[in-house]
Design a protein around this motif. Structure first.
Motif, short mmCIF file in Angstrom:
data_model
loop_
_atom_site.label_atom_id
_atom_site.label_comp_id
_atom_site.label_asym_id
_atom_site.label_seq_id
_atom_site.Cartn_x
_atom_site.Cartn_y
_atom_site.Cartn_z
N GLY A 59 -2.08 -0.47 6.69
CA GLY A 59 -1.30 0.50 5.94
C GLY A 59 -1.71 1.92 6.28
N GLY A 60 -3.03 2.14 6.39
CA GLY A 60 -3.52 3.46 6.78
C GLY A 60 -3.06 3.84 8.18
N LEU A 61 -3.07 2.88 9.10
CA LEU A 61 -2.59 3.14 10.46
C LEU A 61 -1.11 3.54 10.46
CD1 LEU A 61 -2.96 3.01 13.56
CD2 LEU A 61 -2.38 0.58 13.43
N ALA A 62 -0.31 2.85 9.64
CA ALA A 62 1.11 3.18 9.55
C ALA A 62 1.31 4.60 9.02
CB ALA A 62 1.83 2.18 8.65
N LEU A 63 0.51 4.99 8.04
CA LEU A 63 0.61 6.35 7.50
C LEU A 63 0.22 7.39 8.54
CD1 LEU A 63 -0.82 5.92 3.88
CD2 LEU A 63 1.58 6.12 4.58
N VAL A 64 -0.80 7.07 9.34
CA VAL A 64 -1.22 8.00 10.40
C VAL A 64 -0.11 8.15 11.44
CG1 VAL A 64 -2.82 8.29 12.34
CG2 VAL A 64 -3.69 7.61 10.10
N ILE B 28 13.27 12.17 -7.93
CA ILE B 28 12.48 11.13 -7.27
C ILE B 28 11.70 11.74 -6.11
CG2 ILE B 28 12.62 9.01 -5.89
CD1 ILE B 28 15.02 8.20 -7.56
N GLU B 29 10.41 11.41 -6.01
CA GLU B 29 9.55 11.91 -4.94
C GLU B 29 9.81 11.09 -3.68
OE1 GLU B 29 5.10 13.25 -4.75
OE2 GLU B 29 5.55 12.49 -6.75
N VAL B 30 10.68 11.60 -2.82
CA VAL B 30 11.07 10.85 -1.64
C VAL B 30 9.87 10.61 -0.72
CG1 VAL B 30 12.57 10.84 0.40
CG2 VAL B 30 13.43 11.72 -1.78
N ARG B 31 8.99 11.60 -0.58
CA ARG B 31 7.83 11.43 0.30
C ARG B 31 6.92 10.31 -0.21
NH1 ARG B 31 5.77 17.53 1.99
NH2 ARG B 31 7.65 18.13 3.15
N LYS B 32 6.77 10.22 -1.51
CA LYS B 32 5.95 9.16 -2.08
C LYS B 32 6.58 7.80 -1.79
CE LYS B 32 4.24 7.33 -6.48
NZ LYS B 32 4.21 7.53 -7.97
N VAL B 33 7.90 7.71 -1.92
CA VAL B 33 8.60 6.46 -1.64
C VAL B 33 8.39 6.06 -0.18
CG1 VAL B 33 10.88 5.40 -1.42
CG2 VAL B 33 10.30 6.72 -3.46
N ILE B 34 8.48 7.03 0.72
CA ILE B 34 8.29 6.75 2.14
C ILE B 34 6.88 6.23 2.41
CG2 ILE B 34 8.11 7.83 4.42
CD1 ILE B 34 10.44 9.65 3.61
N ARG B 35 5.89 6.83 1.77
CA ARG B 35 4.51 6.36 1.95
C ARG B 35 4.36 4.93 1.45
NH1 ARG B 35 3.22 11.73 0.25
NH2 ARG B 35 2.88 11.01 -1.90
N VAL B 36 4.95 4.63 0.30
CA VAL B 36 4.87 3.27 -0.24
C VAL B 36 5.54 2.27 0.69
CG1 VAL B 36 5.62 1.77 -2.14
CG2 VAL B 36 4.69 4.03 -2.64
N VAL B 37 6.66 2.66 1.27
CA VAL B 37 7.36 1.76 2.19
C VAL B 37 6.51 1.46 3.42
CG1 VAL B 37 9.31 1.63 3.80
CG2 VAL B 37 9.69 2.33 1.45
N TRP B 38 5.86 2.48 3.96
CA TRP B 38 4.98 2.26 5.11
C TRP B 38 3.84 1.33 4.74
CZ3 TRP B 38 6.45 2.80 9.77
CH2 TRP B 38 7.26 3.85 10.18
N LEU B 39 3.25 1.55 3.57
CA LEU B 39 2.13 0.71 3.14
C LEU B 39 2.57 -0.74 2.94
CD1 LEU B 39 0.38 3.11 0.59
CD2 LEU B 39 -0.52 2.35 2.79
N LEU B 40 3.70 -0.93 2.28
CA LEU B 40 4.19 -2.29 2.05
C LEU B 40 4.54 -2.99 3.35
CD1 LEU B 40 6.57 -2.01 -1.06
CD2 LEU B 40 4.40 -3.23 -0.92
N GLY B 41 5.31 -2.31 4.19
CA GLY B 41 5.73 -2.92 5.44
C GLY B 41 4.57 -3.27 6.34
N ALA B 42 3.63 -2.33 6.48
CA ALA B 42 2.47 -2.58 7.34
C ALA B 42 1.56 -3.64 6.74
CB ALA B 42 1.71 -1.28 7.56
N GLY B 43 1.40 -3.64 5.42
CA GLY B 43 0.57 -4.65 4.78
C GLY B 43 1.12 -6.05 4.98
N LEU B 44 2.43 -6.20 4.83
CA LEU B 44 3.04 -7.51 5.06
C LEU B 44 2.95 -7.92 6.52
CD1 LEU B 44 6.21 -7.13 2.81
CD2 LEU B 44 4.27 -8.65 2.40
#
Length: 303
Positions: free
Chosen positions: A87-92, A199-215
């Motif tokens: 998840g951290g890698l995806a955020l980077v 709605i905090e769009v940037r926060k949503v984007i971060r959550v999506v990256w974390l979820l997708g990469a985690g899965l």
């Protein structure tokens, strides 16, 4: 179909489905096909391998098998670490590449081509660090258990199916029963309007990256446990992931998992009927047929 091939197809399909969920979430929120997603699968597998190796070096007790399974506590701990690290890698990657392109209002084709470049970079870096030699979480042999009807499965395989099922239910509940899930669905429908209503769009984007990469990391660890860990493992799964994401309907978590199972079972059937050399072509055939006959997928809505 051979009953055993049915089990093999379900296991393969569960891995494809987990990866496809990340693809479908990323596409529905960020509006581009991320071809670097397959590399998150490989990086997740190697992150878990590295953490498990360190724990095993610290104490051999971490490597002692848990109950009927072939692995010790080093792997579950490695899985948790790998989910966080991937998840951290995806955020980077998003901060260094995709976020900058979004800020410049780059077109979809530029985002897609950038994801190709990111995939090549991540894969090459993985080979540079770990080499291209296959690795294994464990070399312990397991005896397949009879399940009836001519179907047999090892404890590791049954656990993998259970983990995939639990994660699909958890993600579905997250999207439908929580505030962040409702925010994600709102951004998927209309990002600009979602931002206007607070709605905090940037926060949503971060959550999506974390979820997708985690899965993706979990899918990679399952693939590594049941087969082997290789730098190319994400690339091999990339086409089936996109076939499942499109077949299930963009944005649909249950659809992605169901479609993943369909792709996995189709591959297993192809191996039985026409030979293993045609297995890789099945996902492509499914992808083309879906695009021609039902572009919105099983659970998708026509635009």
């Amino acid at each position: 179909m051979n009953p055993q091939a049915l089990m093999d197809g379900l296991i393969t399909g569960s891995m494809i489905g987990l990866g496809a969920i990340g693809v479908t979430l990323t596409y529905s929120i960020l509006r581009f096909a991320n071809f670097a997603h397959g590399e998150f699968i490989a990086w997740g597998a190697y992150f878990a391998l590295a953490v498990a190796g360190v724990l095993g070096a610290v104490s051999a007790g971490f490597l002692a098998p848990i109950g009927p399974f072939s692995f010790g506590w080093a792997l579950p701990i490695g899985l948790l670490a790998a989910v966080a690290l991937t998840g951290g890698l995806a955020l980077v990657v998003d901060a260094l590449l995709f976020g900058r392109l979004r800020g410049n209002r780059s077109t979809v084709i530029i985002m897609v081509m950038a994801s190709f470049g990111a995939a090549l970079t991540l894969r090459s870096l993985l080979e540079f660090i770990f080499t291209s030699k296959p690795a294994y979480y464990t070399k312990a042999l397991q005896i397949a258990l009879p399940l009836g009807g001519g179907i047999r499965a090892t404890p590791d395989q049954l656990l993998s199916l259970a983990v995939a099922a639990v994660l699909v239910v958890a993600i579905h509940l997250l999207l439908t029963r929580t505030a962040i899930g409702r925010s994600m669905r709102a951004v998927s429908e209309n990002p600009a309007l979602a931002g206007v209503v607070g709605i905090e769009v940037r926060k949503v984007i971060r959550v999506v990256w974390l979820l997708g990469a985690g899965l993706a990391a979990v899918a990679g660890i399952i693939a590594g446990l049941l087969v082997q860990v290789r730098p190319q493992m994400g690339l091999d799964l990339l086409l089936p992931l996109f076939a499942a994401a499109i077949l299930g309907g963009i944005g649909s978590v249950p659809g992605a998992m169901l479609a993943g199972l369909i792709v996995g079972l189709s591959e297993a059937l192809a191996v039985q009927l026409i030979g293993a050399e045609w297995r890789a072509a099945i996902a492509f055939v499914i992808l083309v047929l879906v695009l021609l006959l039902r572009p919105q997928g099983i659970f998708g809505r026509p635009e």
